[in-house]
Design a protein around this motif. Structure first.
Motif, PDB file in Angstrom:
ATOM      1  N   ARG A  58     -12.060  10.766   3.782  1.00  0.00           N
ATOM      2  CA  ARG A  58     -12.113  11.869   4.747  1.00  0.00           C
ATOM      3  C   ARG A  58     -10.743  12.254   5.284  1.00  0.00           C
ATOM      4  O   ARG A  58     -10.557  12.439   6.486  1.00  0.00           O
ATOM      5  N   GLY A  59      -9.779  12.325   4.384  1.00  0.00           N
ATOM      6  CA  GLY A  59      -8.448  12.780   4.762  1.00  0.00           C
ATOM      7  C   GLY A  59      -7.554  11.734   5.412  1.00  0.00           C
ATOM      8  O   GLY A  59      -6.435  12.031   5.783  1.00  0.00           O
ATOM      9  N   VAL A  60      -8.050  10.519   5.565  1.00  0.00           N
ATOM     10  CA  VAL A  60      -7.266   9.455   6.184  1.00  0.00           C
ATOM     11  C   VAL A  60      -6.875   8.440   5.116  1.00  0.00           C
ATOM     12  O   VAL A  60      -7.731   7.899   4.418  1.00  0.00           O
ATOM     13  N   THR A  61      -5.578   8.192   4.984  1.00  0.00           N
ATOM     14  CA  THR A  61      -5.074   7.211   4.025  1.00  0.00           C
ATOM     15  C   THR A  61      -4.785   5.910   4.765  1.00  0.00           C
ATOM     16  O   THR A  61      -4.230   5.928   5.866  1.00  0.00           O
ATOM     17  N   PHE A  62      -5.176   4.805   4.146  1.00  0.00           N
ATOM     18  CA  PHE A  62      -4.957   3.496   4.752  1.00  0.00           C
ATOM     19  C   PHE A  62      -4.705   2.476   3.655  1.00  0.00           C
ATOM     20  O   PHE A  62      -5.099   2.660   2.508  1.00  0.00           O
ATOM     21  N   ARG A  63      -4.035   1.395   4.018  1.00  0.00           N
ATOM     22  CA  ARG A  63      -3.682   0.345   3.058  1.00  0.00           C
ATOM     23  C   ARG A  63      -4.632  -0.841   3.217  1.00  0.00           C
ATOM     24  O   ARG A  63      -4.965  -1.239   4.320  1.00  0.00           O
ATOM     25  N   VAL A  64      -5.045  -1.397   2.066  1.00  0.00           N
ATOM     26  CA  VAL A  64      -5.876  -2.600   2.050  1.00  0.00           C
ATOM     27  C   VAL A  64      -5.175  -3.639   1.184  1.00  0.00           C
ATOM     28  O   VAL A  64      -4.738  -3.333   0.075  1.00  0.00           O
ATOM     29  N   GLN A  65      -5.076  -4.847   1.710  1.00  0.00           N
ATOM     30  CA  GLN A  65      -4.523  -5.979   0.967  1.00  0.00           C
ATOM     31  C   GLN A  65      -5.697  -6.817   0.485  1.00  0.00           C
ATOM     32  O   GLN A  65      -6.476  -7.325   1.292  1.00  0.00           O
ATOM     33  N   TRP A  66      -5.832  -6.940  -0.842  1.00  0.00           N
ATOM     34  CA  TRP A  66      -6.955  -7.622  -1.464  1.00  0.00           C
ATOM     35  C   TRP A  66      -6.536  -8.978  -2.025  1.00  0.00           C
ATOM     36  O   TRP A  66      -5.454  -9.103  -2.581  1.00  0.00           O
TER      37      TRP A  66
END
Length: 150
Positions: A58-66
């Motif tokens: 929805r237009g929001v970029t975020f970082r995920v550490q897996w």
């Protein structure tokens, strides 16, 4: 906690599907919400392997550490993710050979937003049915990708 589950039957051997889904360099080819892959462990997938993705919803970029917390090639992979503001996710890939060169891919994603009950309500408003829809789109893209390569 929000749970998304989707299943797809892919016309390819289990080993081939596993090879594609576990290759971080190929995620952009089928994961619809991925914007970039920042880092990943080299070599075959093993417990403790890591990767960092930038995702967009929805237009929001975020970082995920897996971190890969469980792996039983070519049938099972489970990733734990840490996102912004103490959000958490768990993604599970379960592959089953369906005979006659077909694979059933079960995808499950559980995610917990920060903020307790208020966070859960905000997540429903913000994300809504987007997660289910994006999981479906991603698995359809995976199916098309793998079946075209055979």
């Amino acid at each position: 906690m929000t749970v998304v589950h989707n299943r797809i039957r892919i016309g390819a051997p289990i080993e081939r599907v596993w090879e594609v889904v576990m290759d971080p360099k190929r995620l952009h080819e089928w994961v619809s919400i991925q914007r970039s892959l920042e880092a990943f462990s080299e070599g075959p997938p093993r417990r403790g392997s890591t990767m960092e993705q930038n995702l967009r919803i929805r237009g929001v970029t975020f970082r995920v550490q897996w971190t890969l917390v469980e792996v039983k090639a070519p049938r099972l992979a489970e990733w734990e993710g840490k996102g912004p503001a103490h959000s958490r996710a768990r993604t599970r890939y379960e592959l089953t050979s369906d005979g006659d060169q077909h694979t059933v891919f079960d995808y499950t994603n559980e995610f917990k937003t920060p903020g307790g009950r208020l966070g859960v309500v905000a997540s429903r408003v913000f994300v809504g049915g987007v997660s289910e829809r994006e999981a479906h789109i991603s698995l359809e893209r995976l199916k098309k990708l793998v079946e075209q390569e055979i």
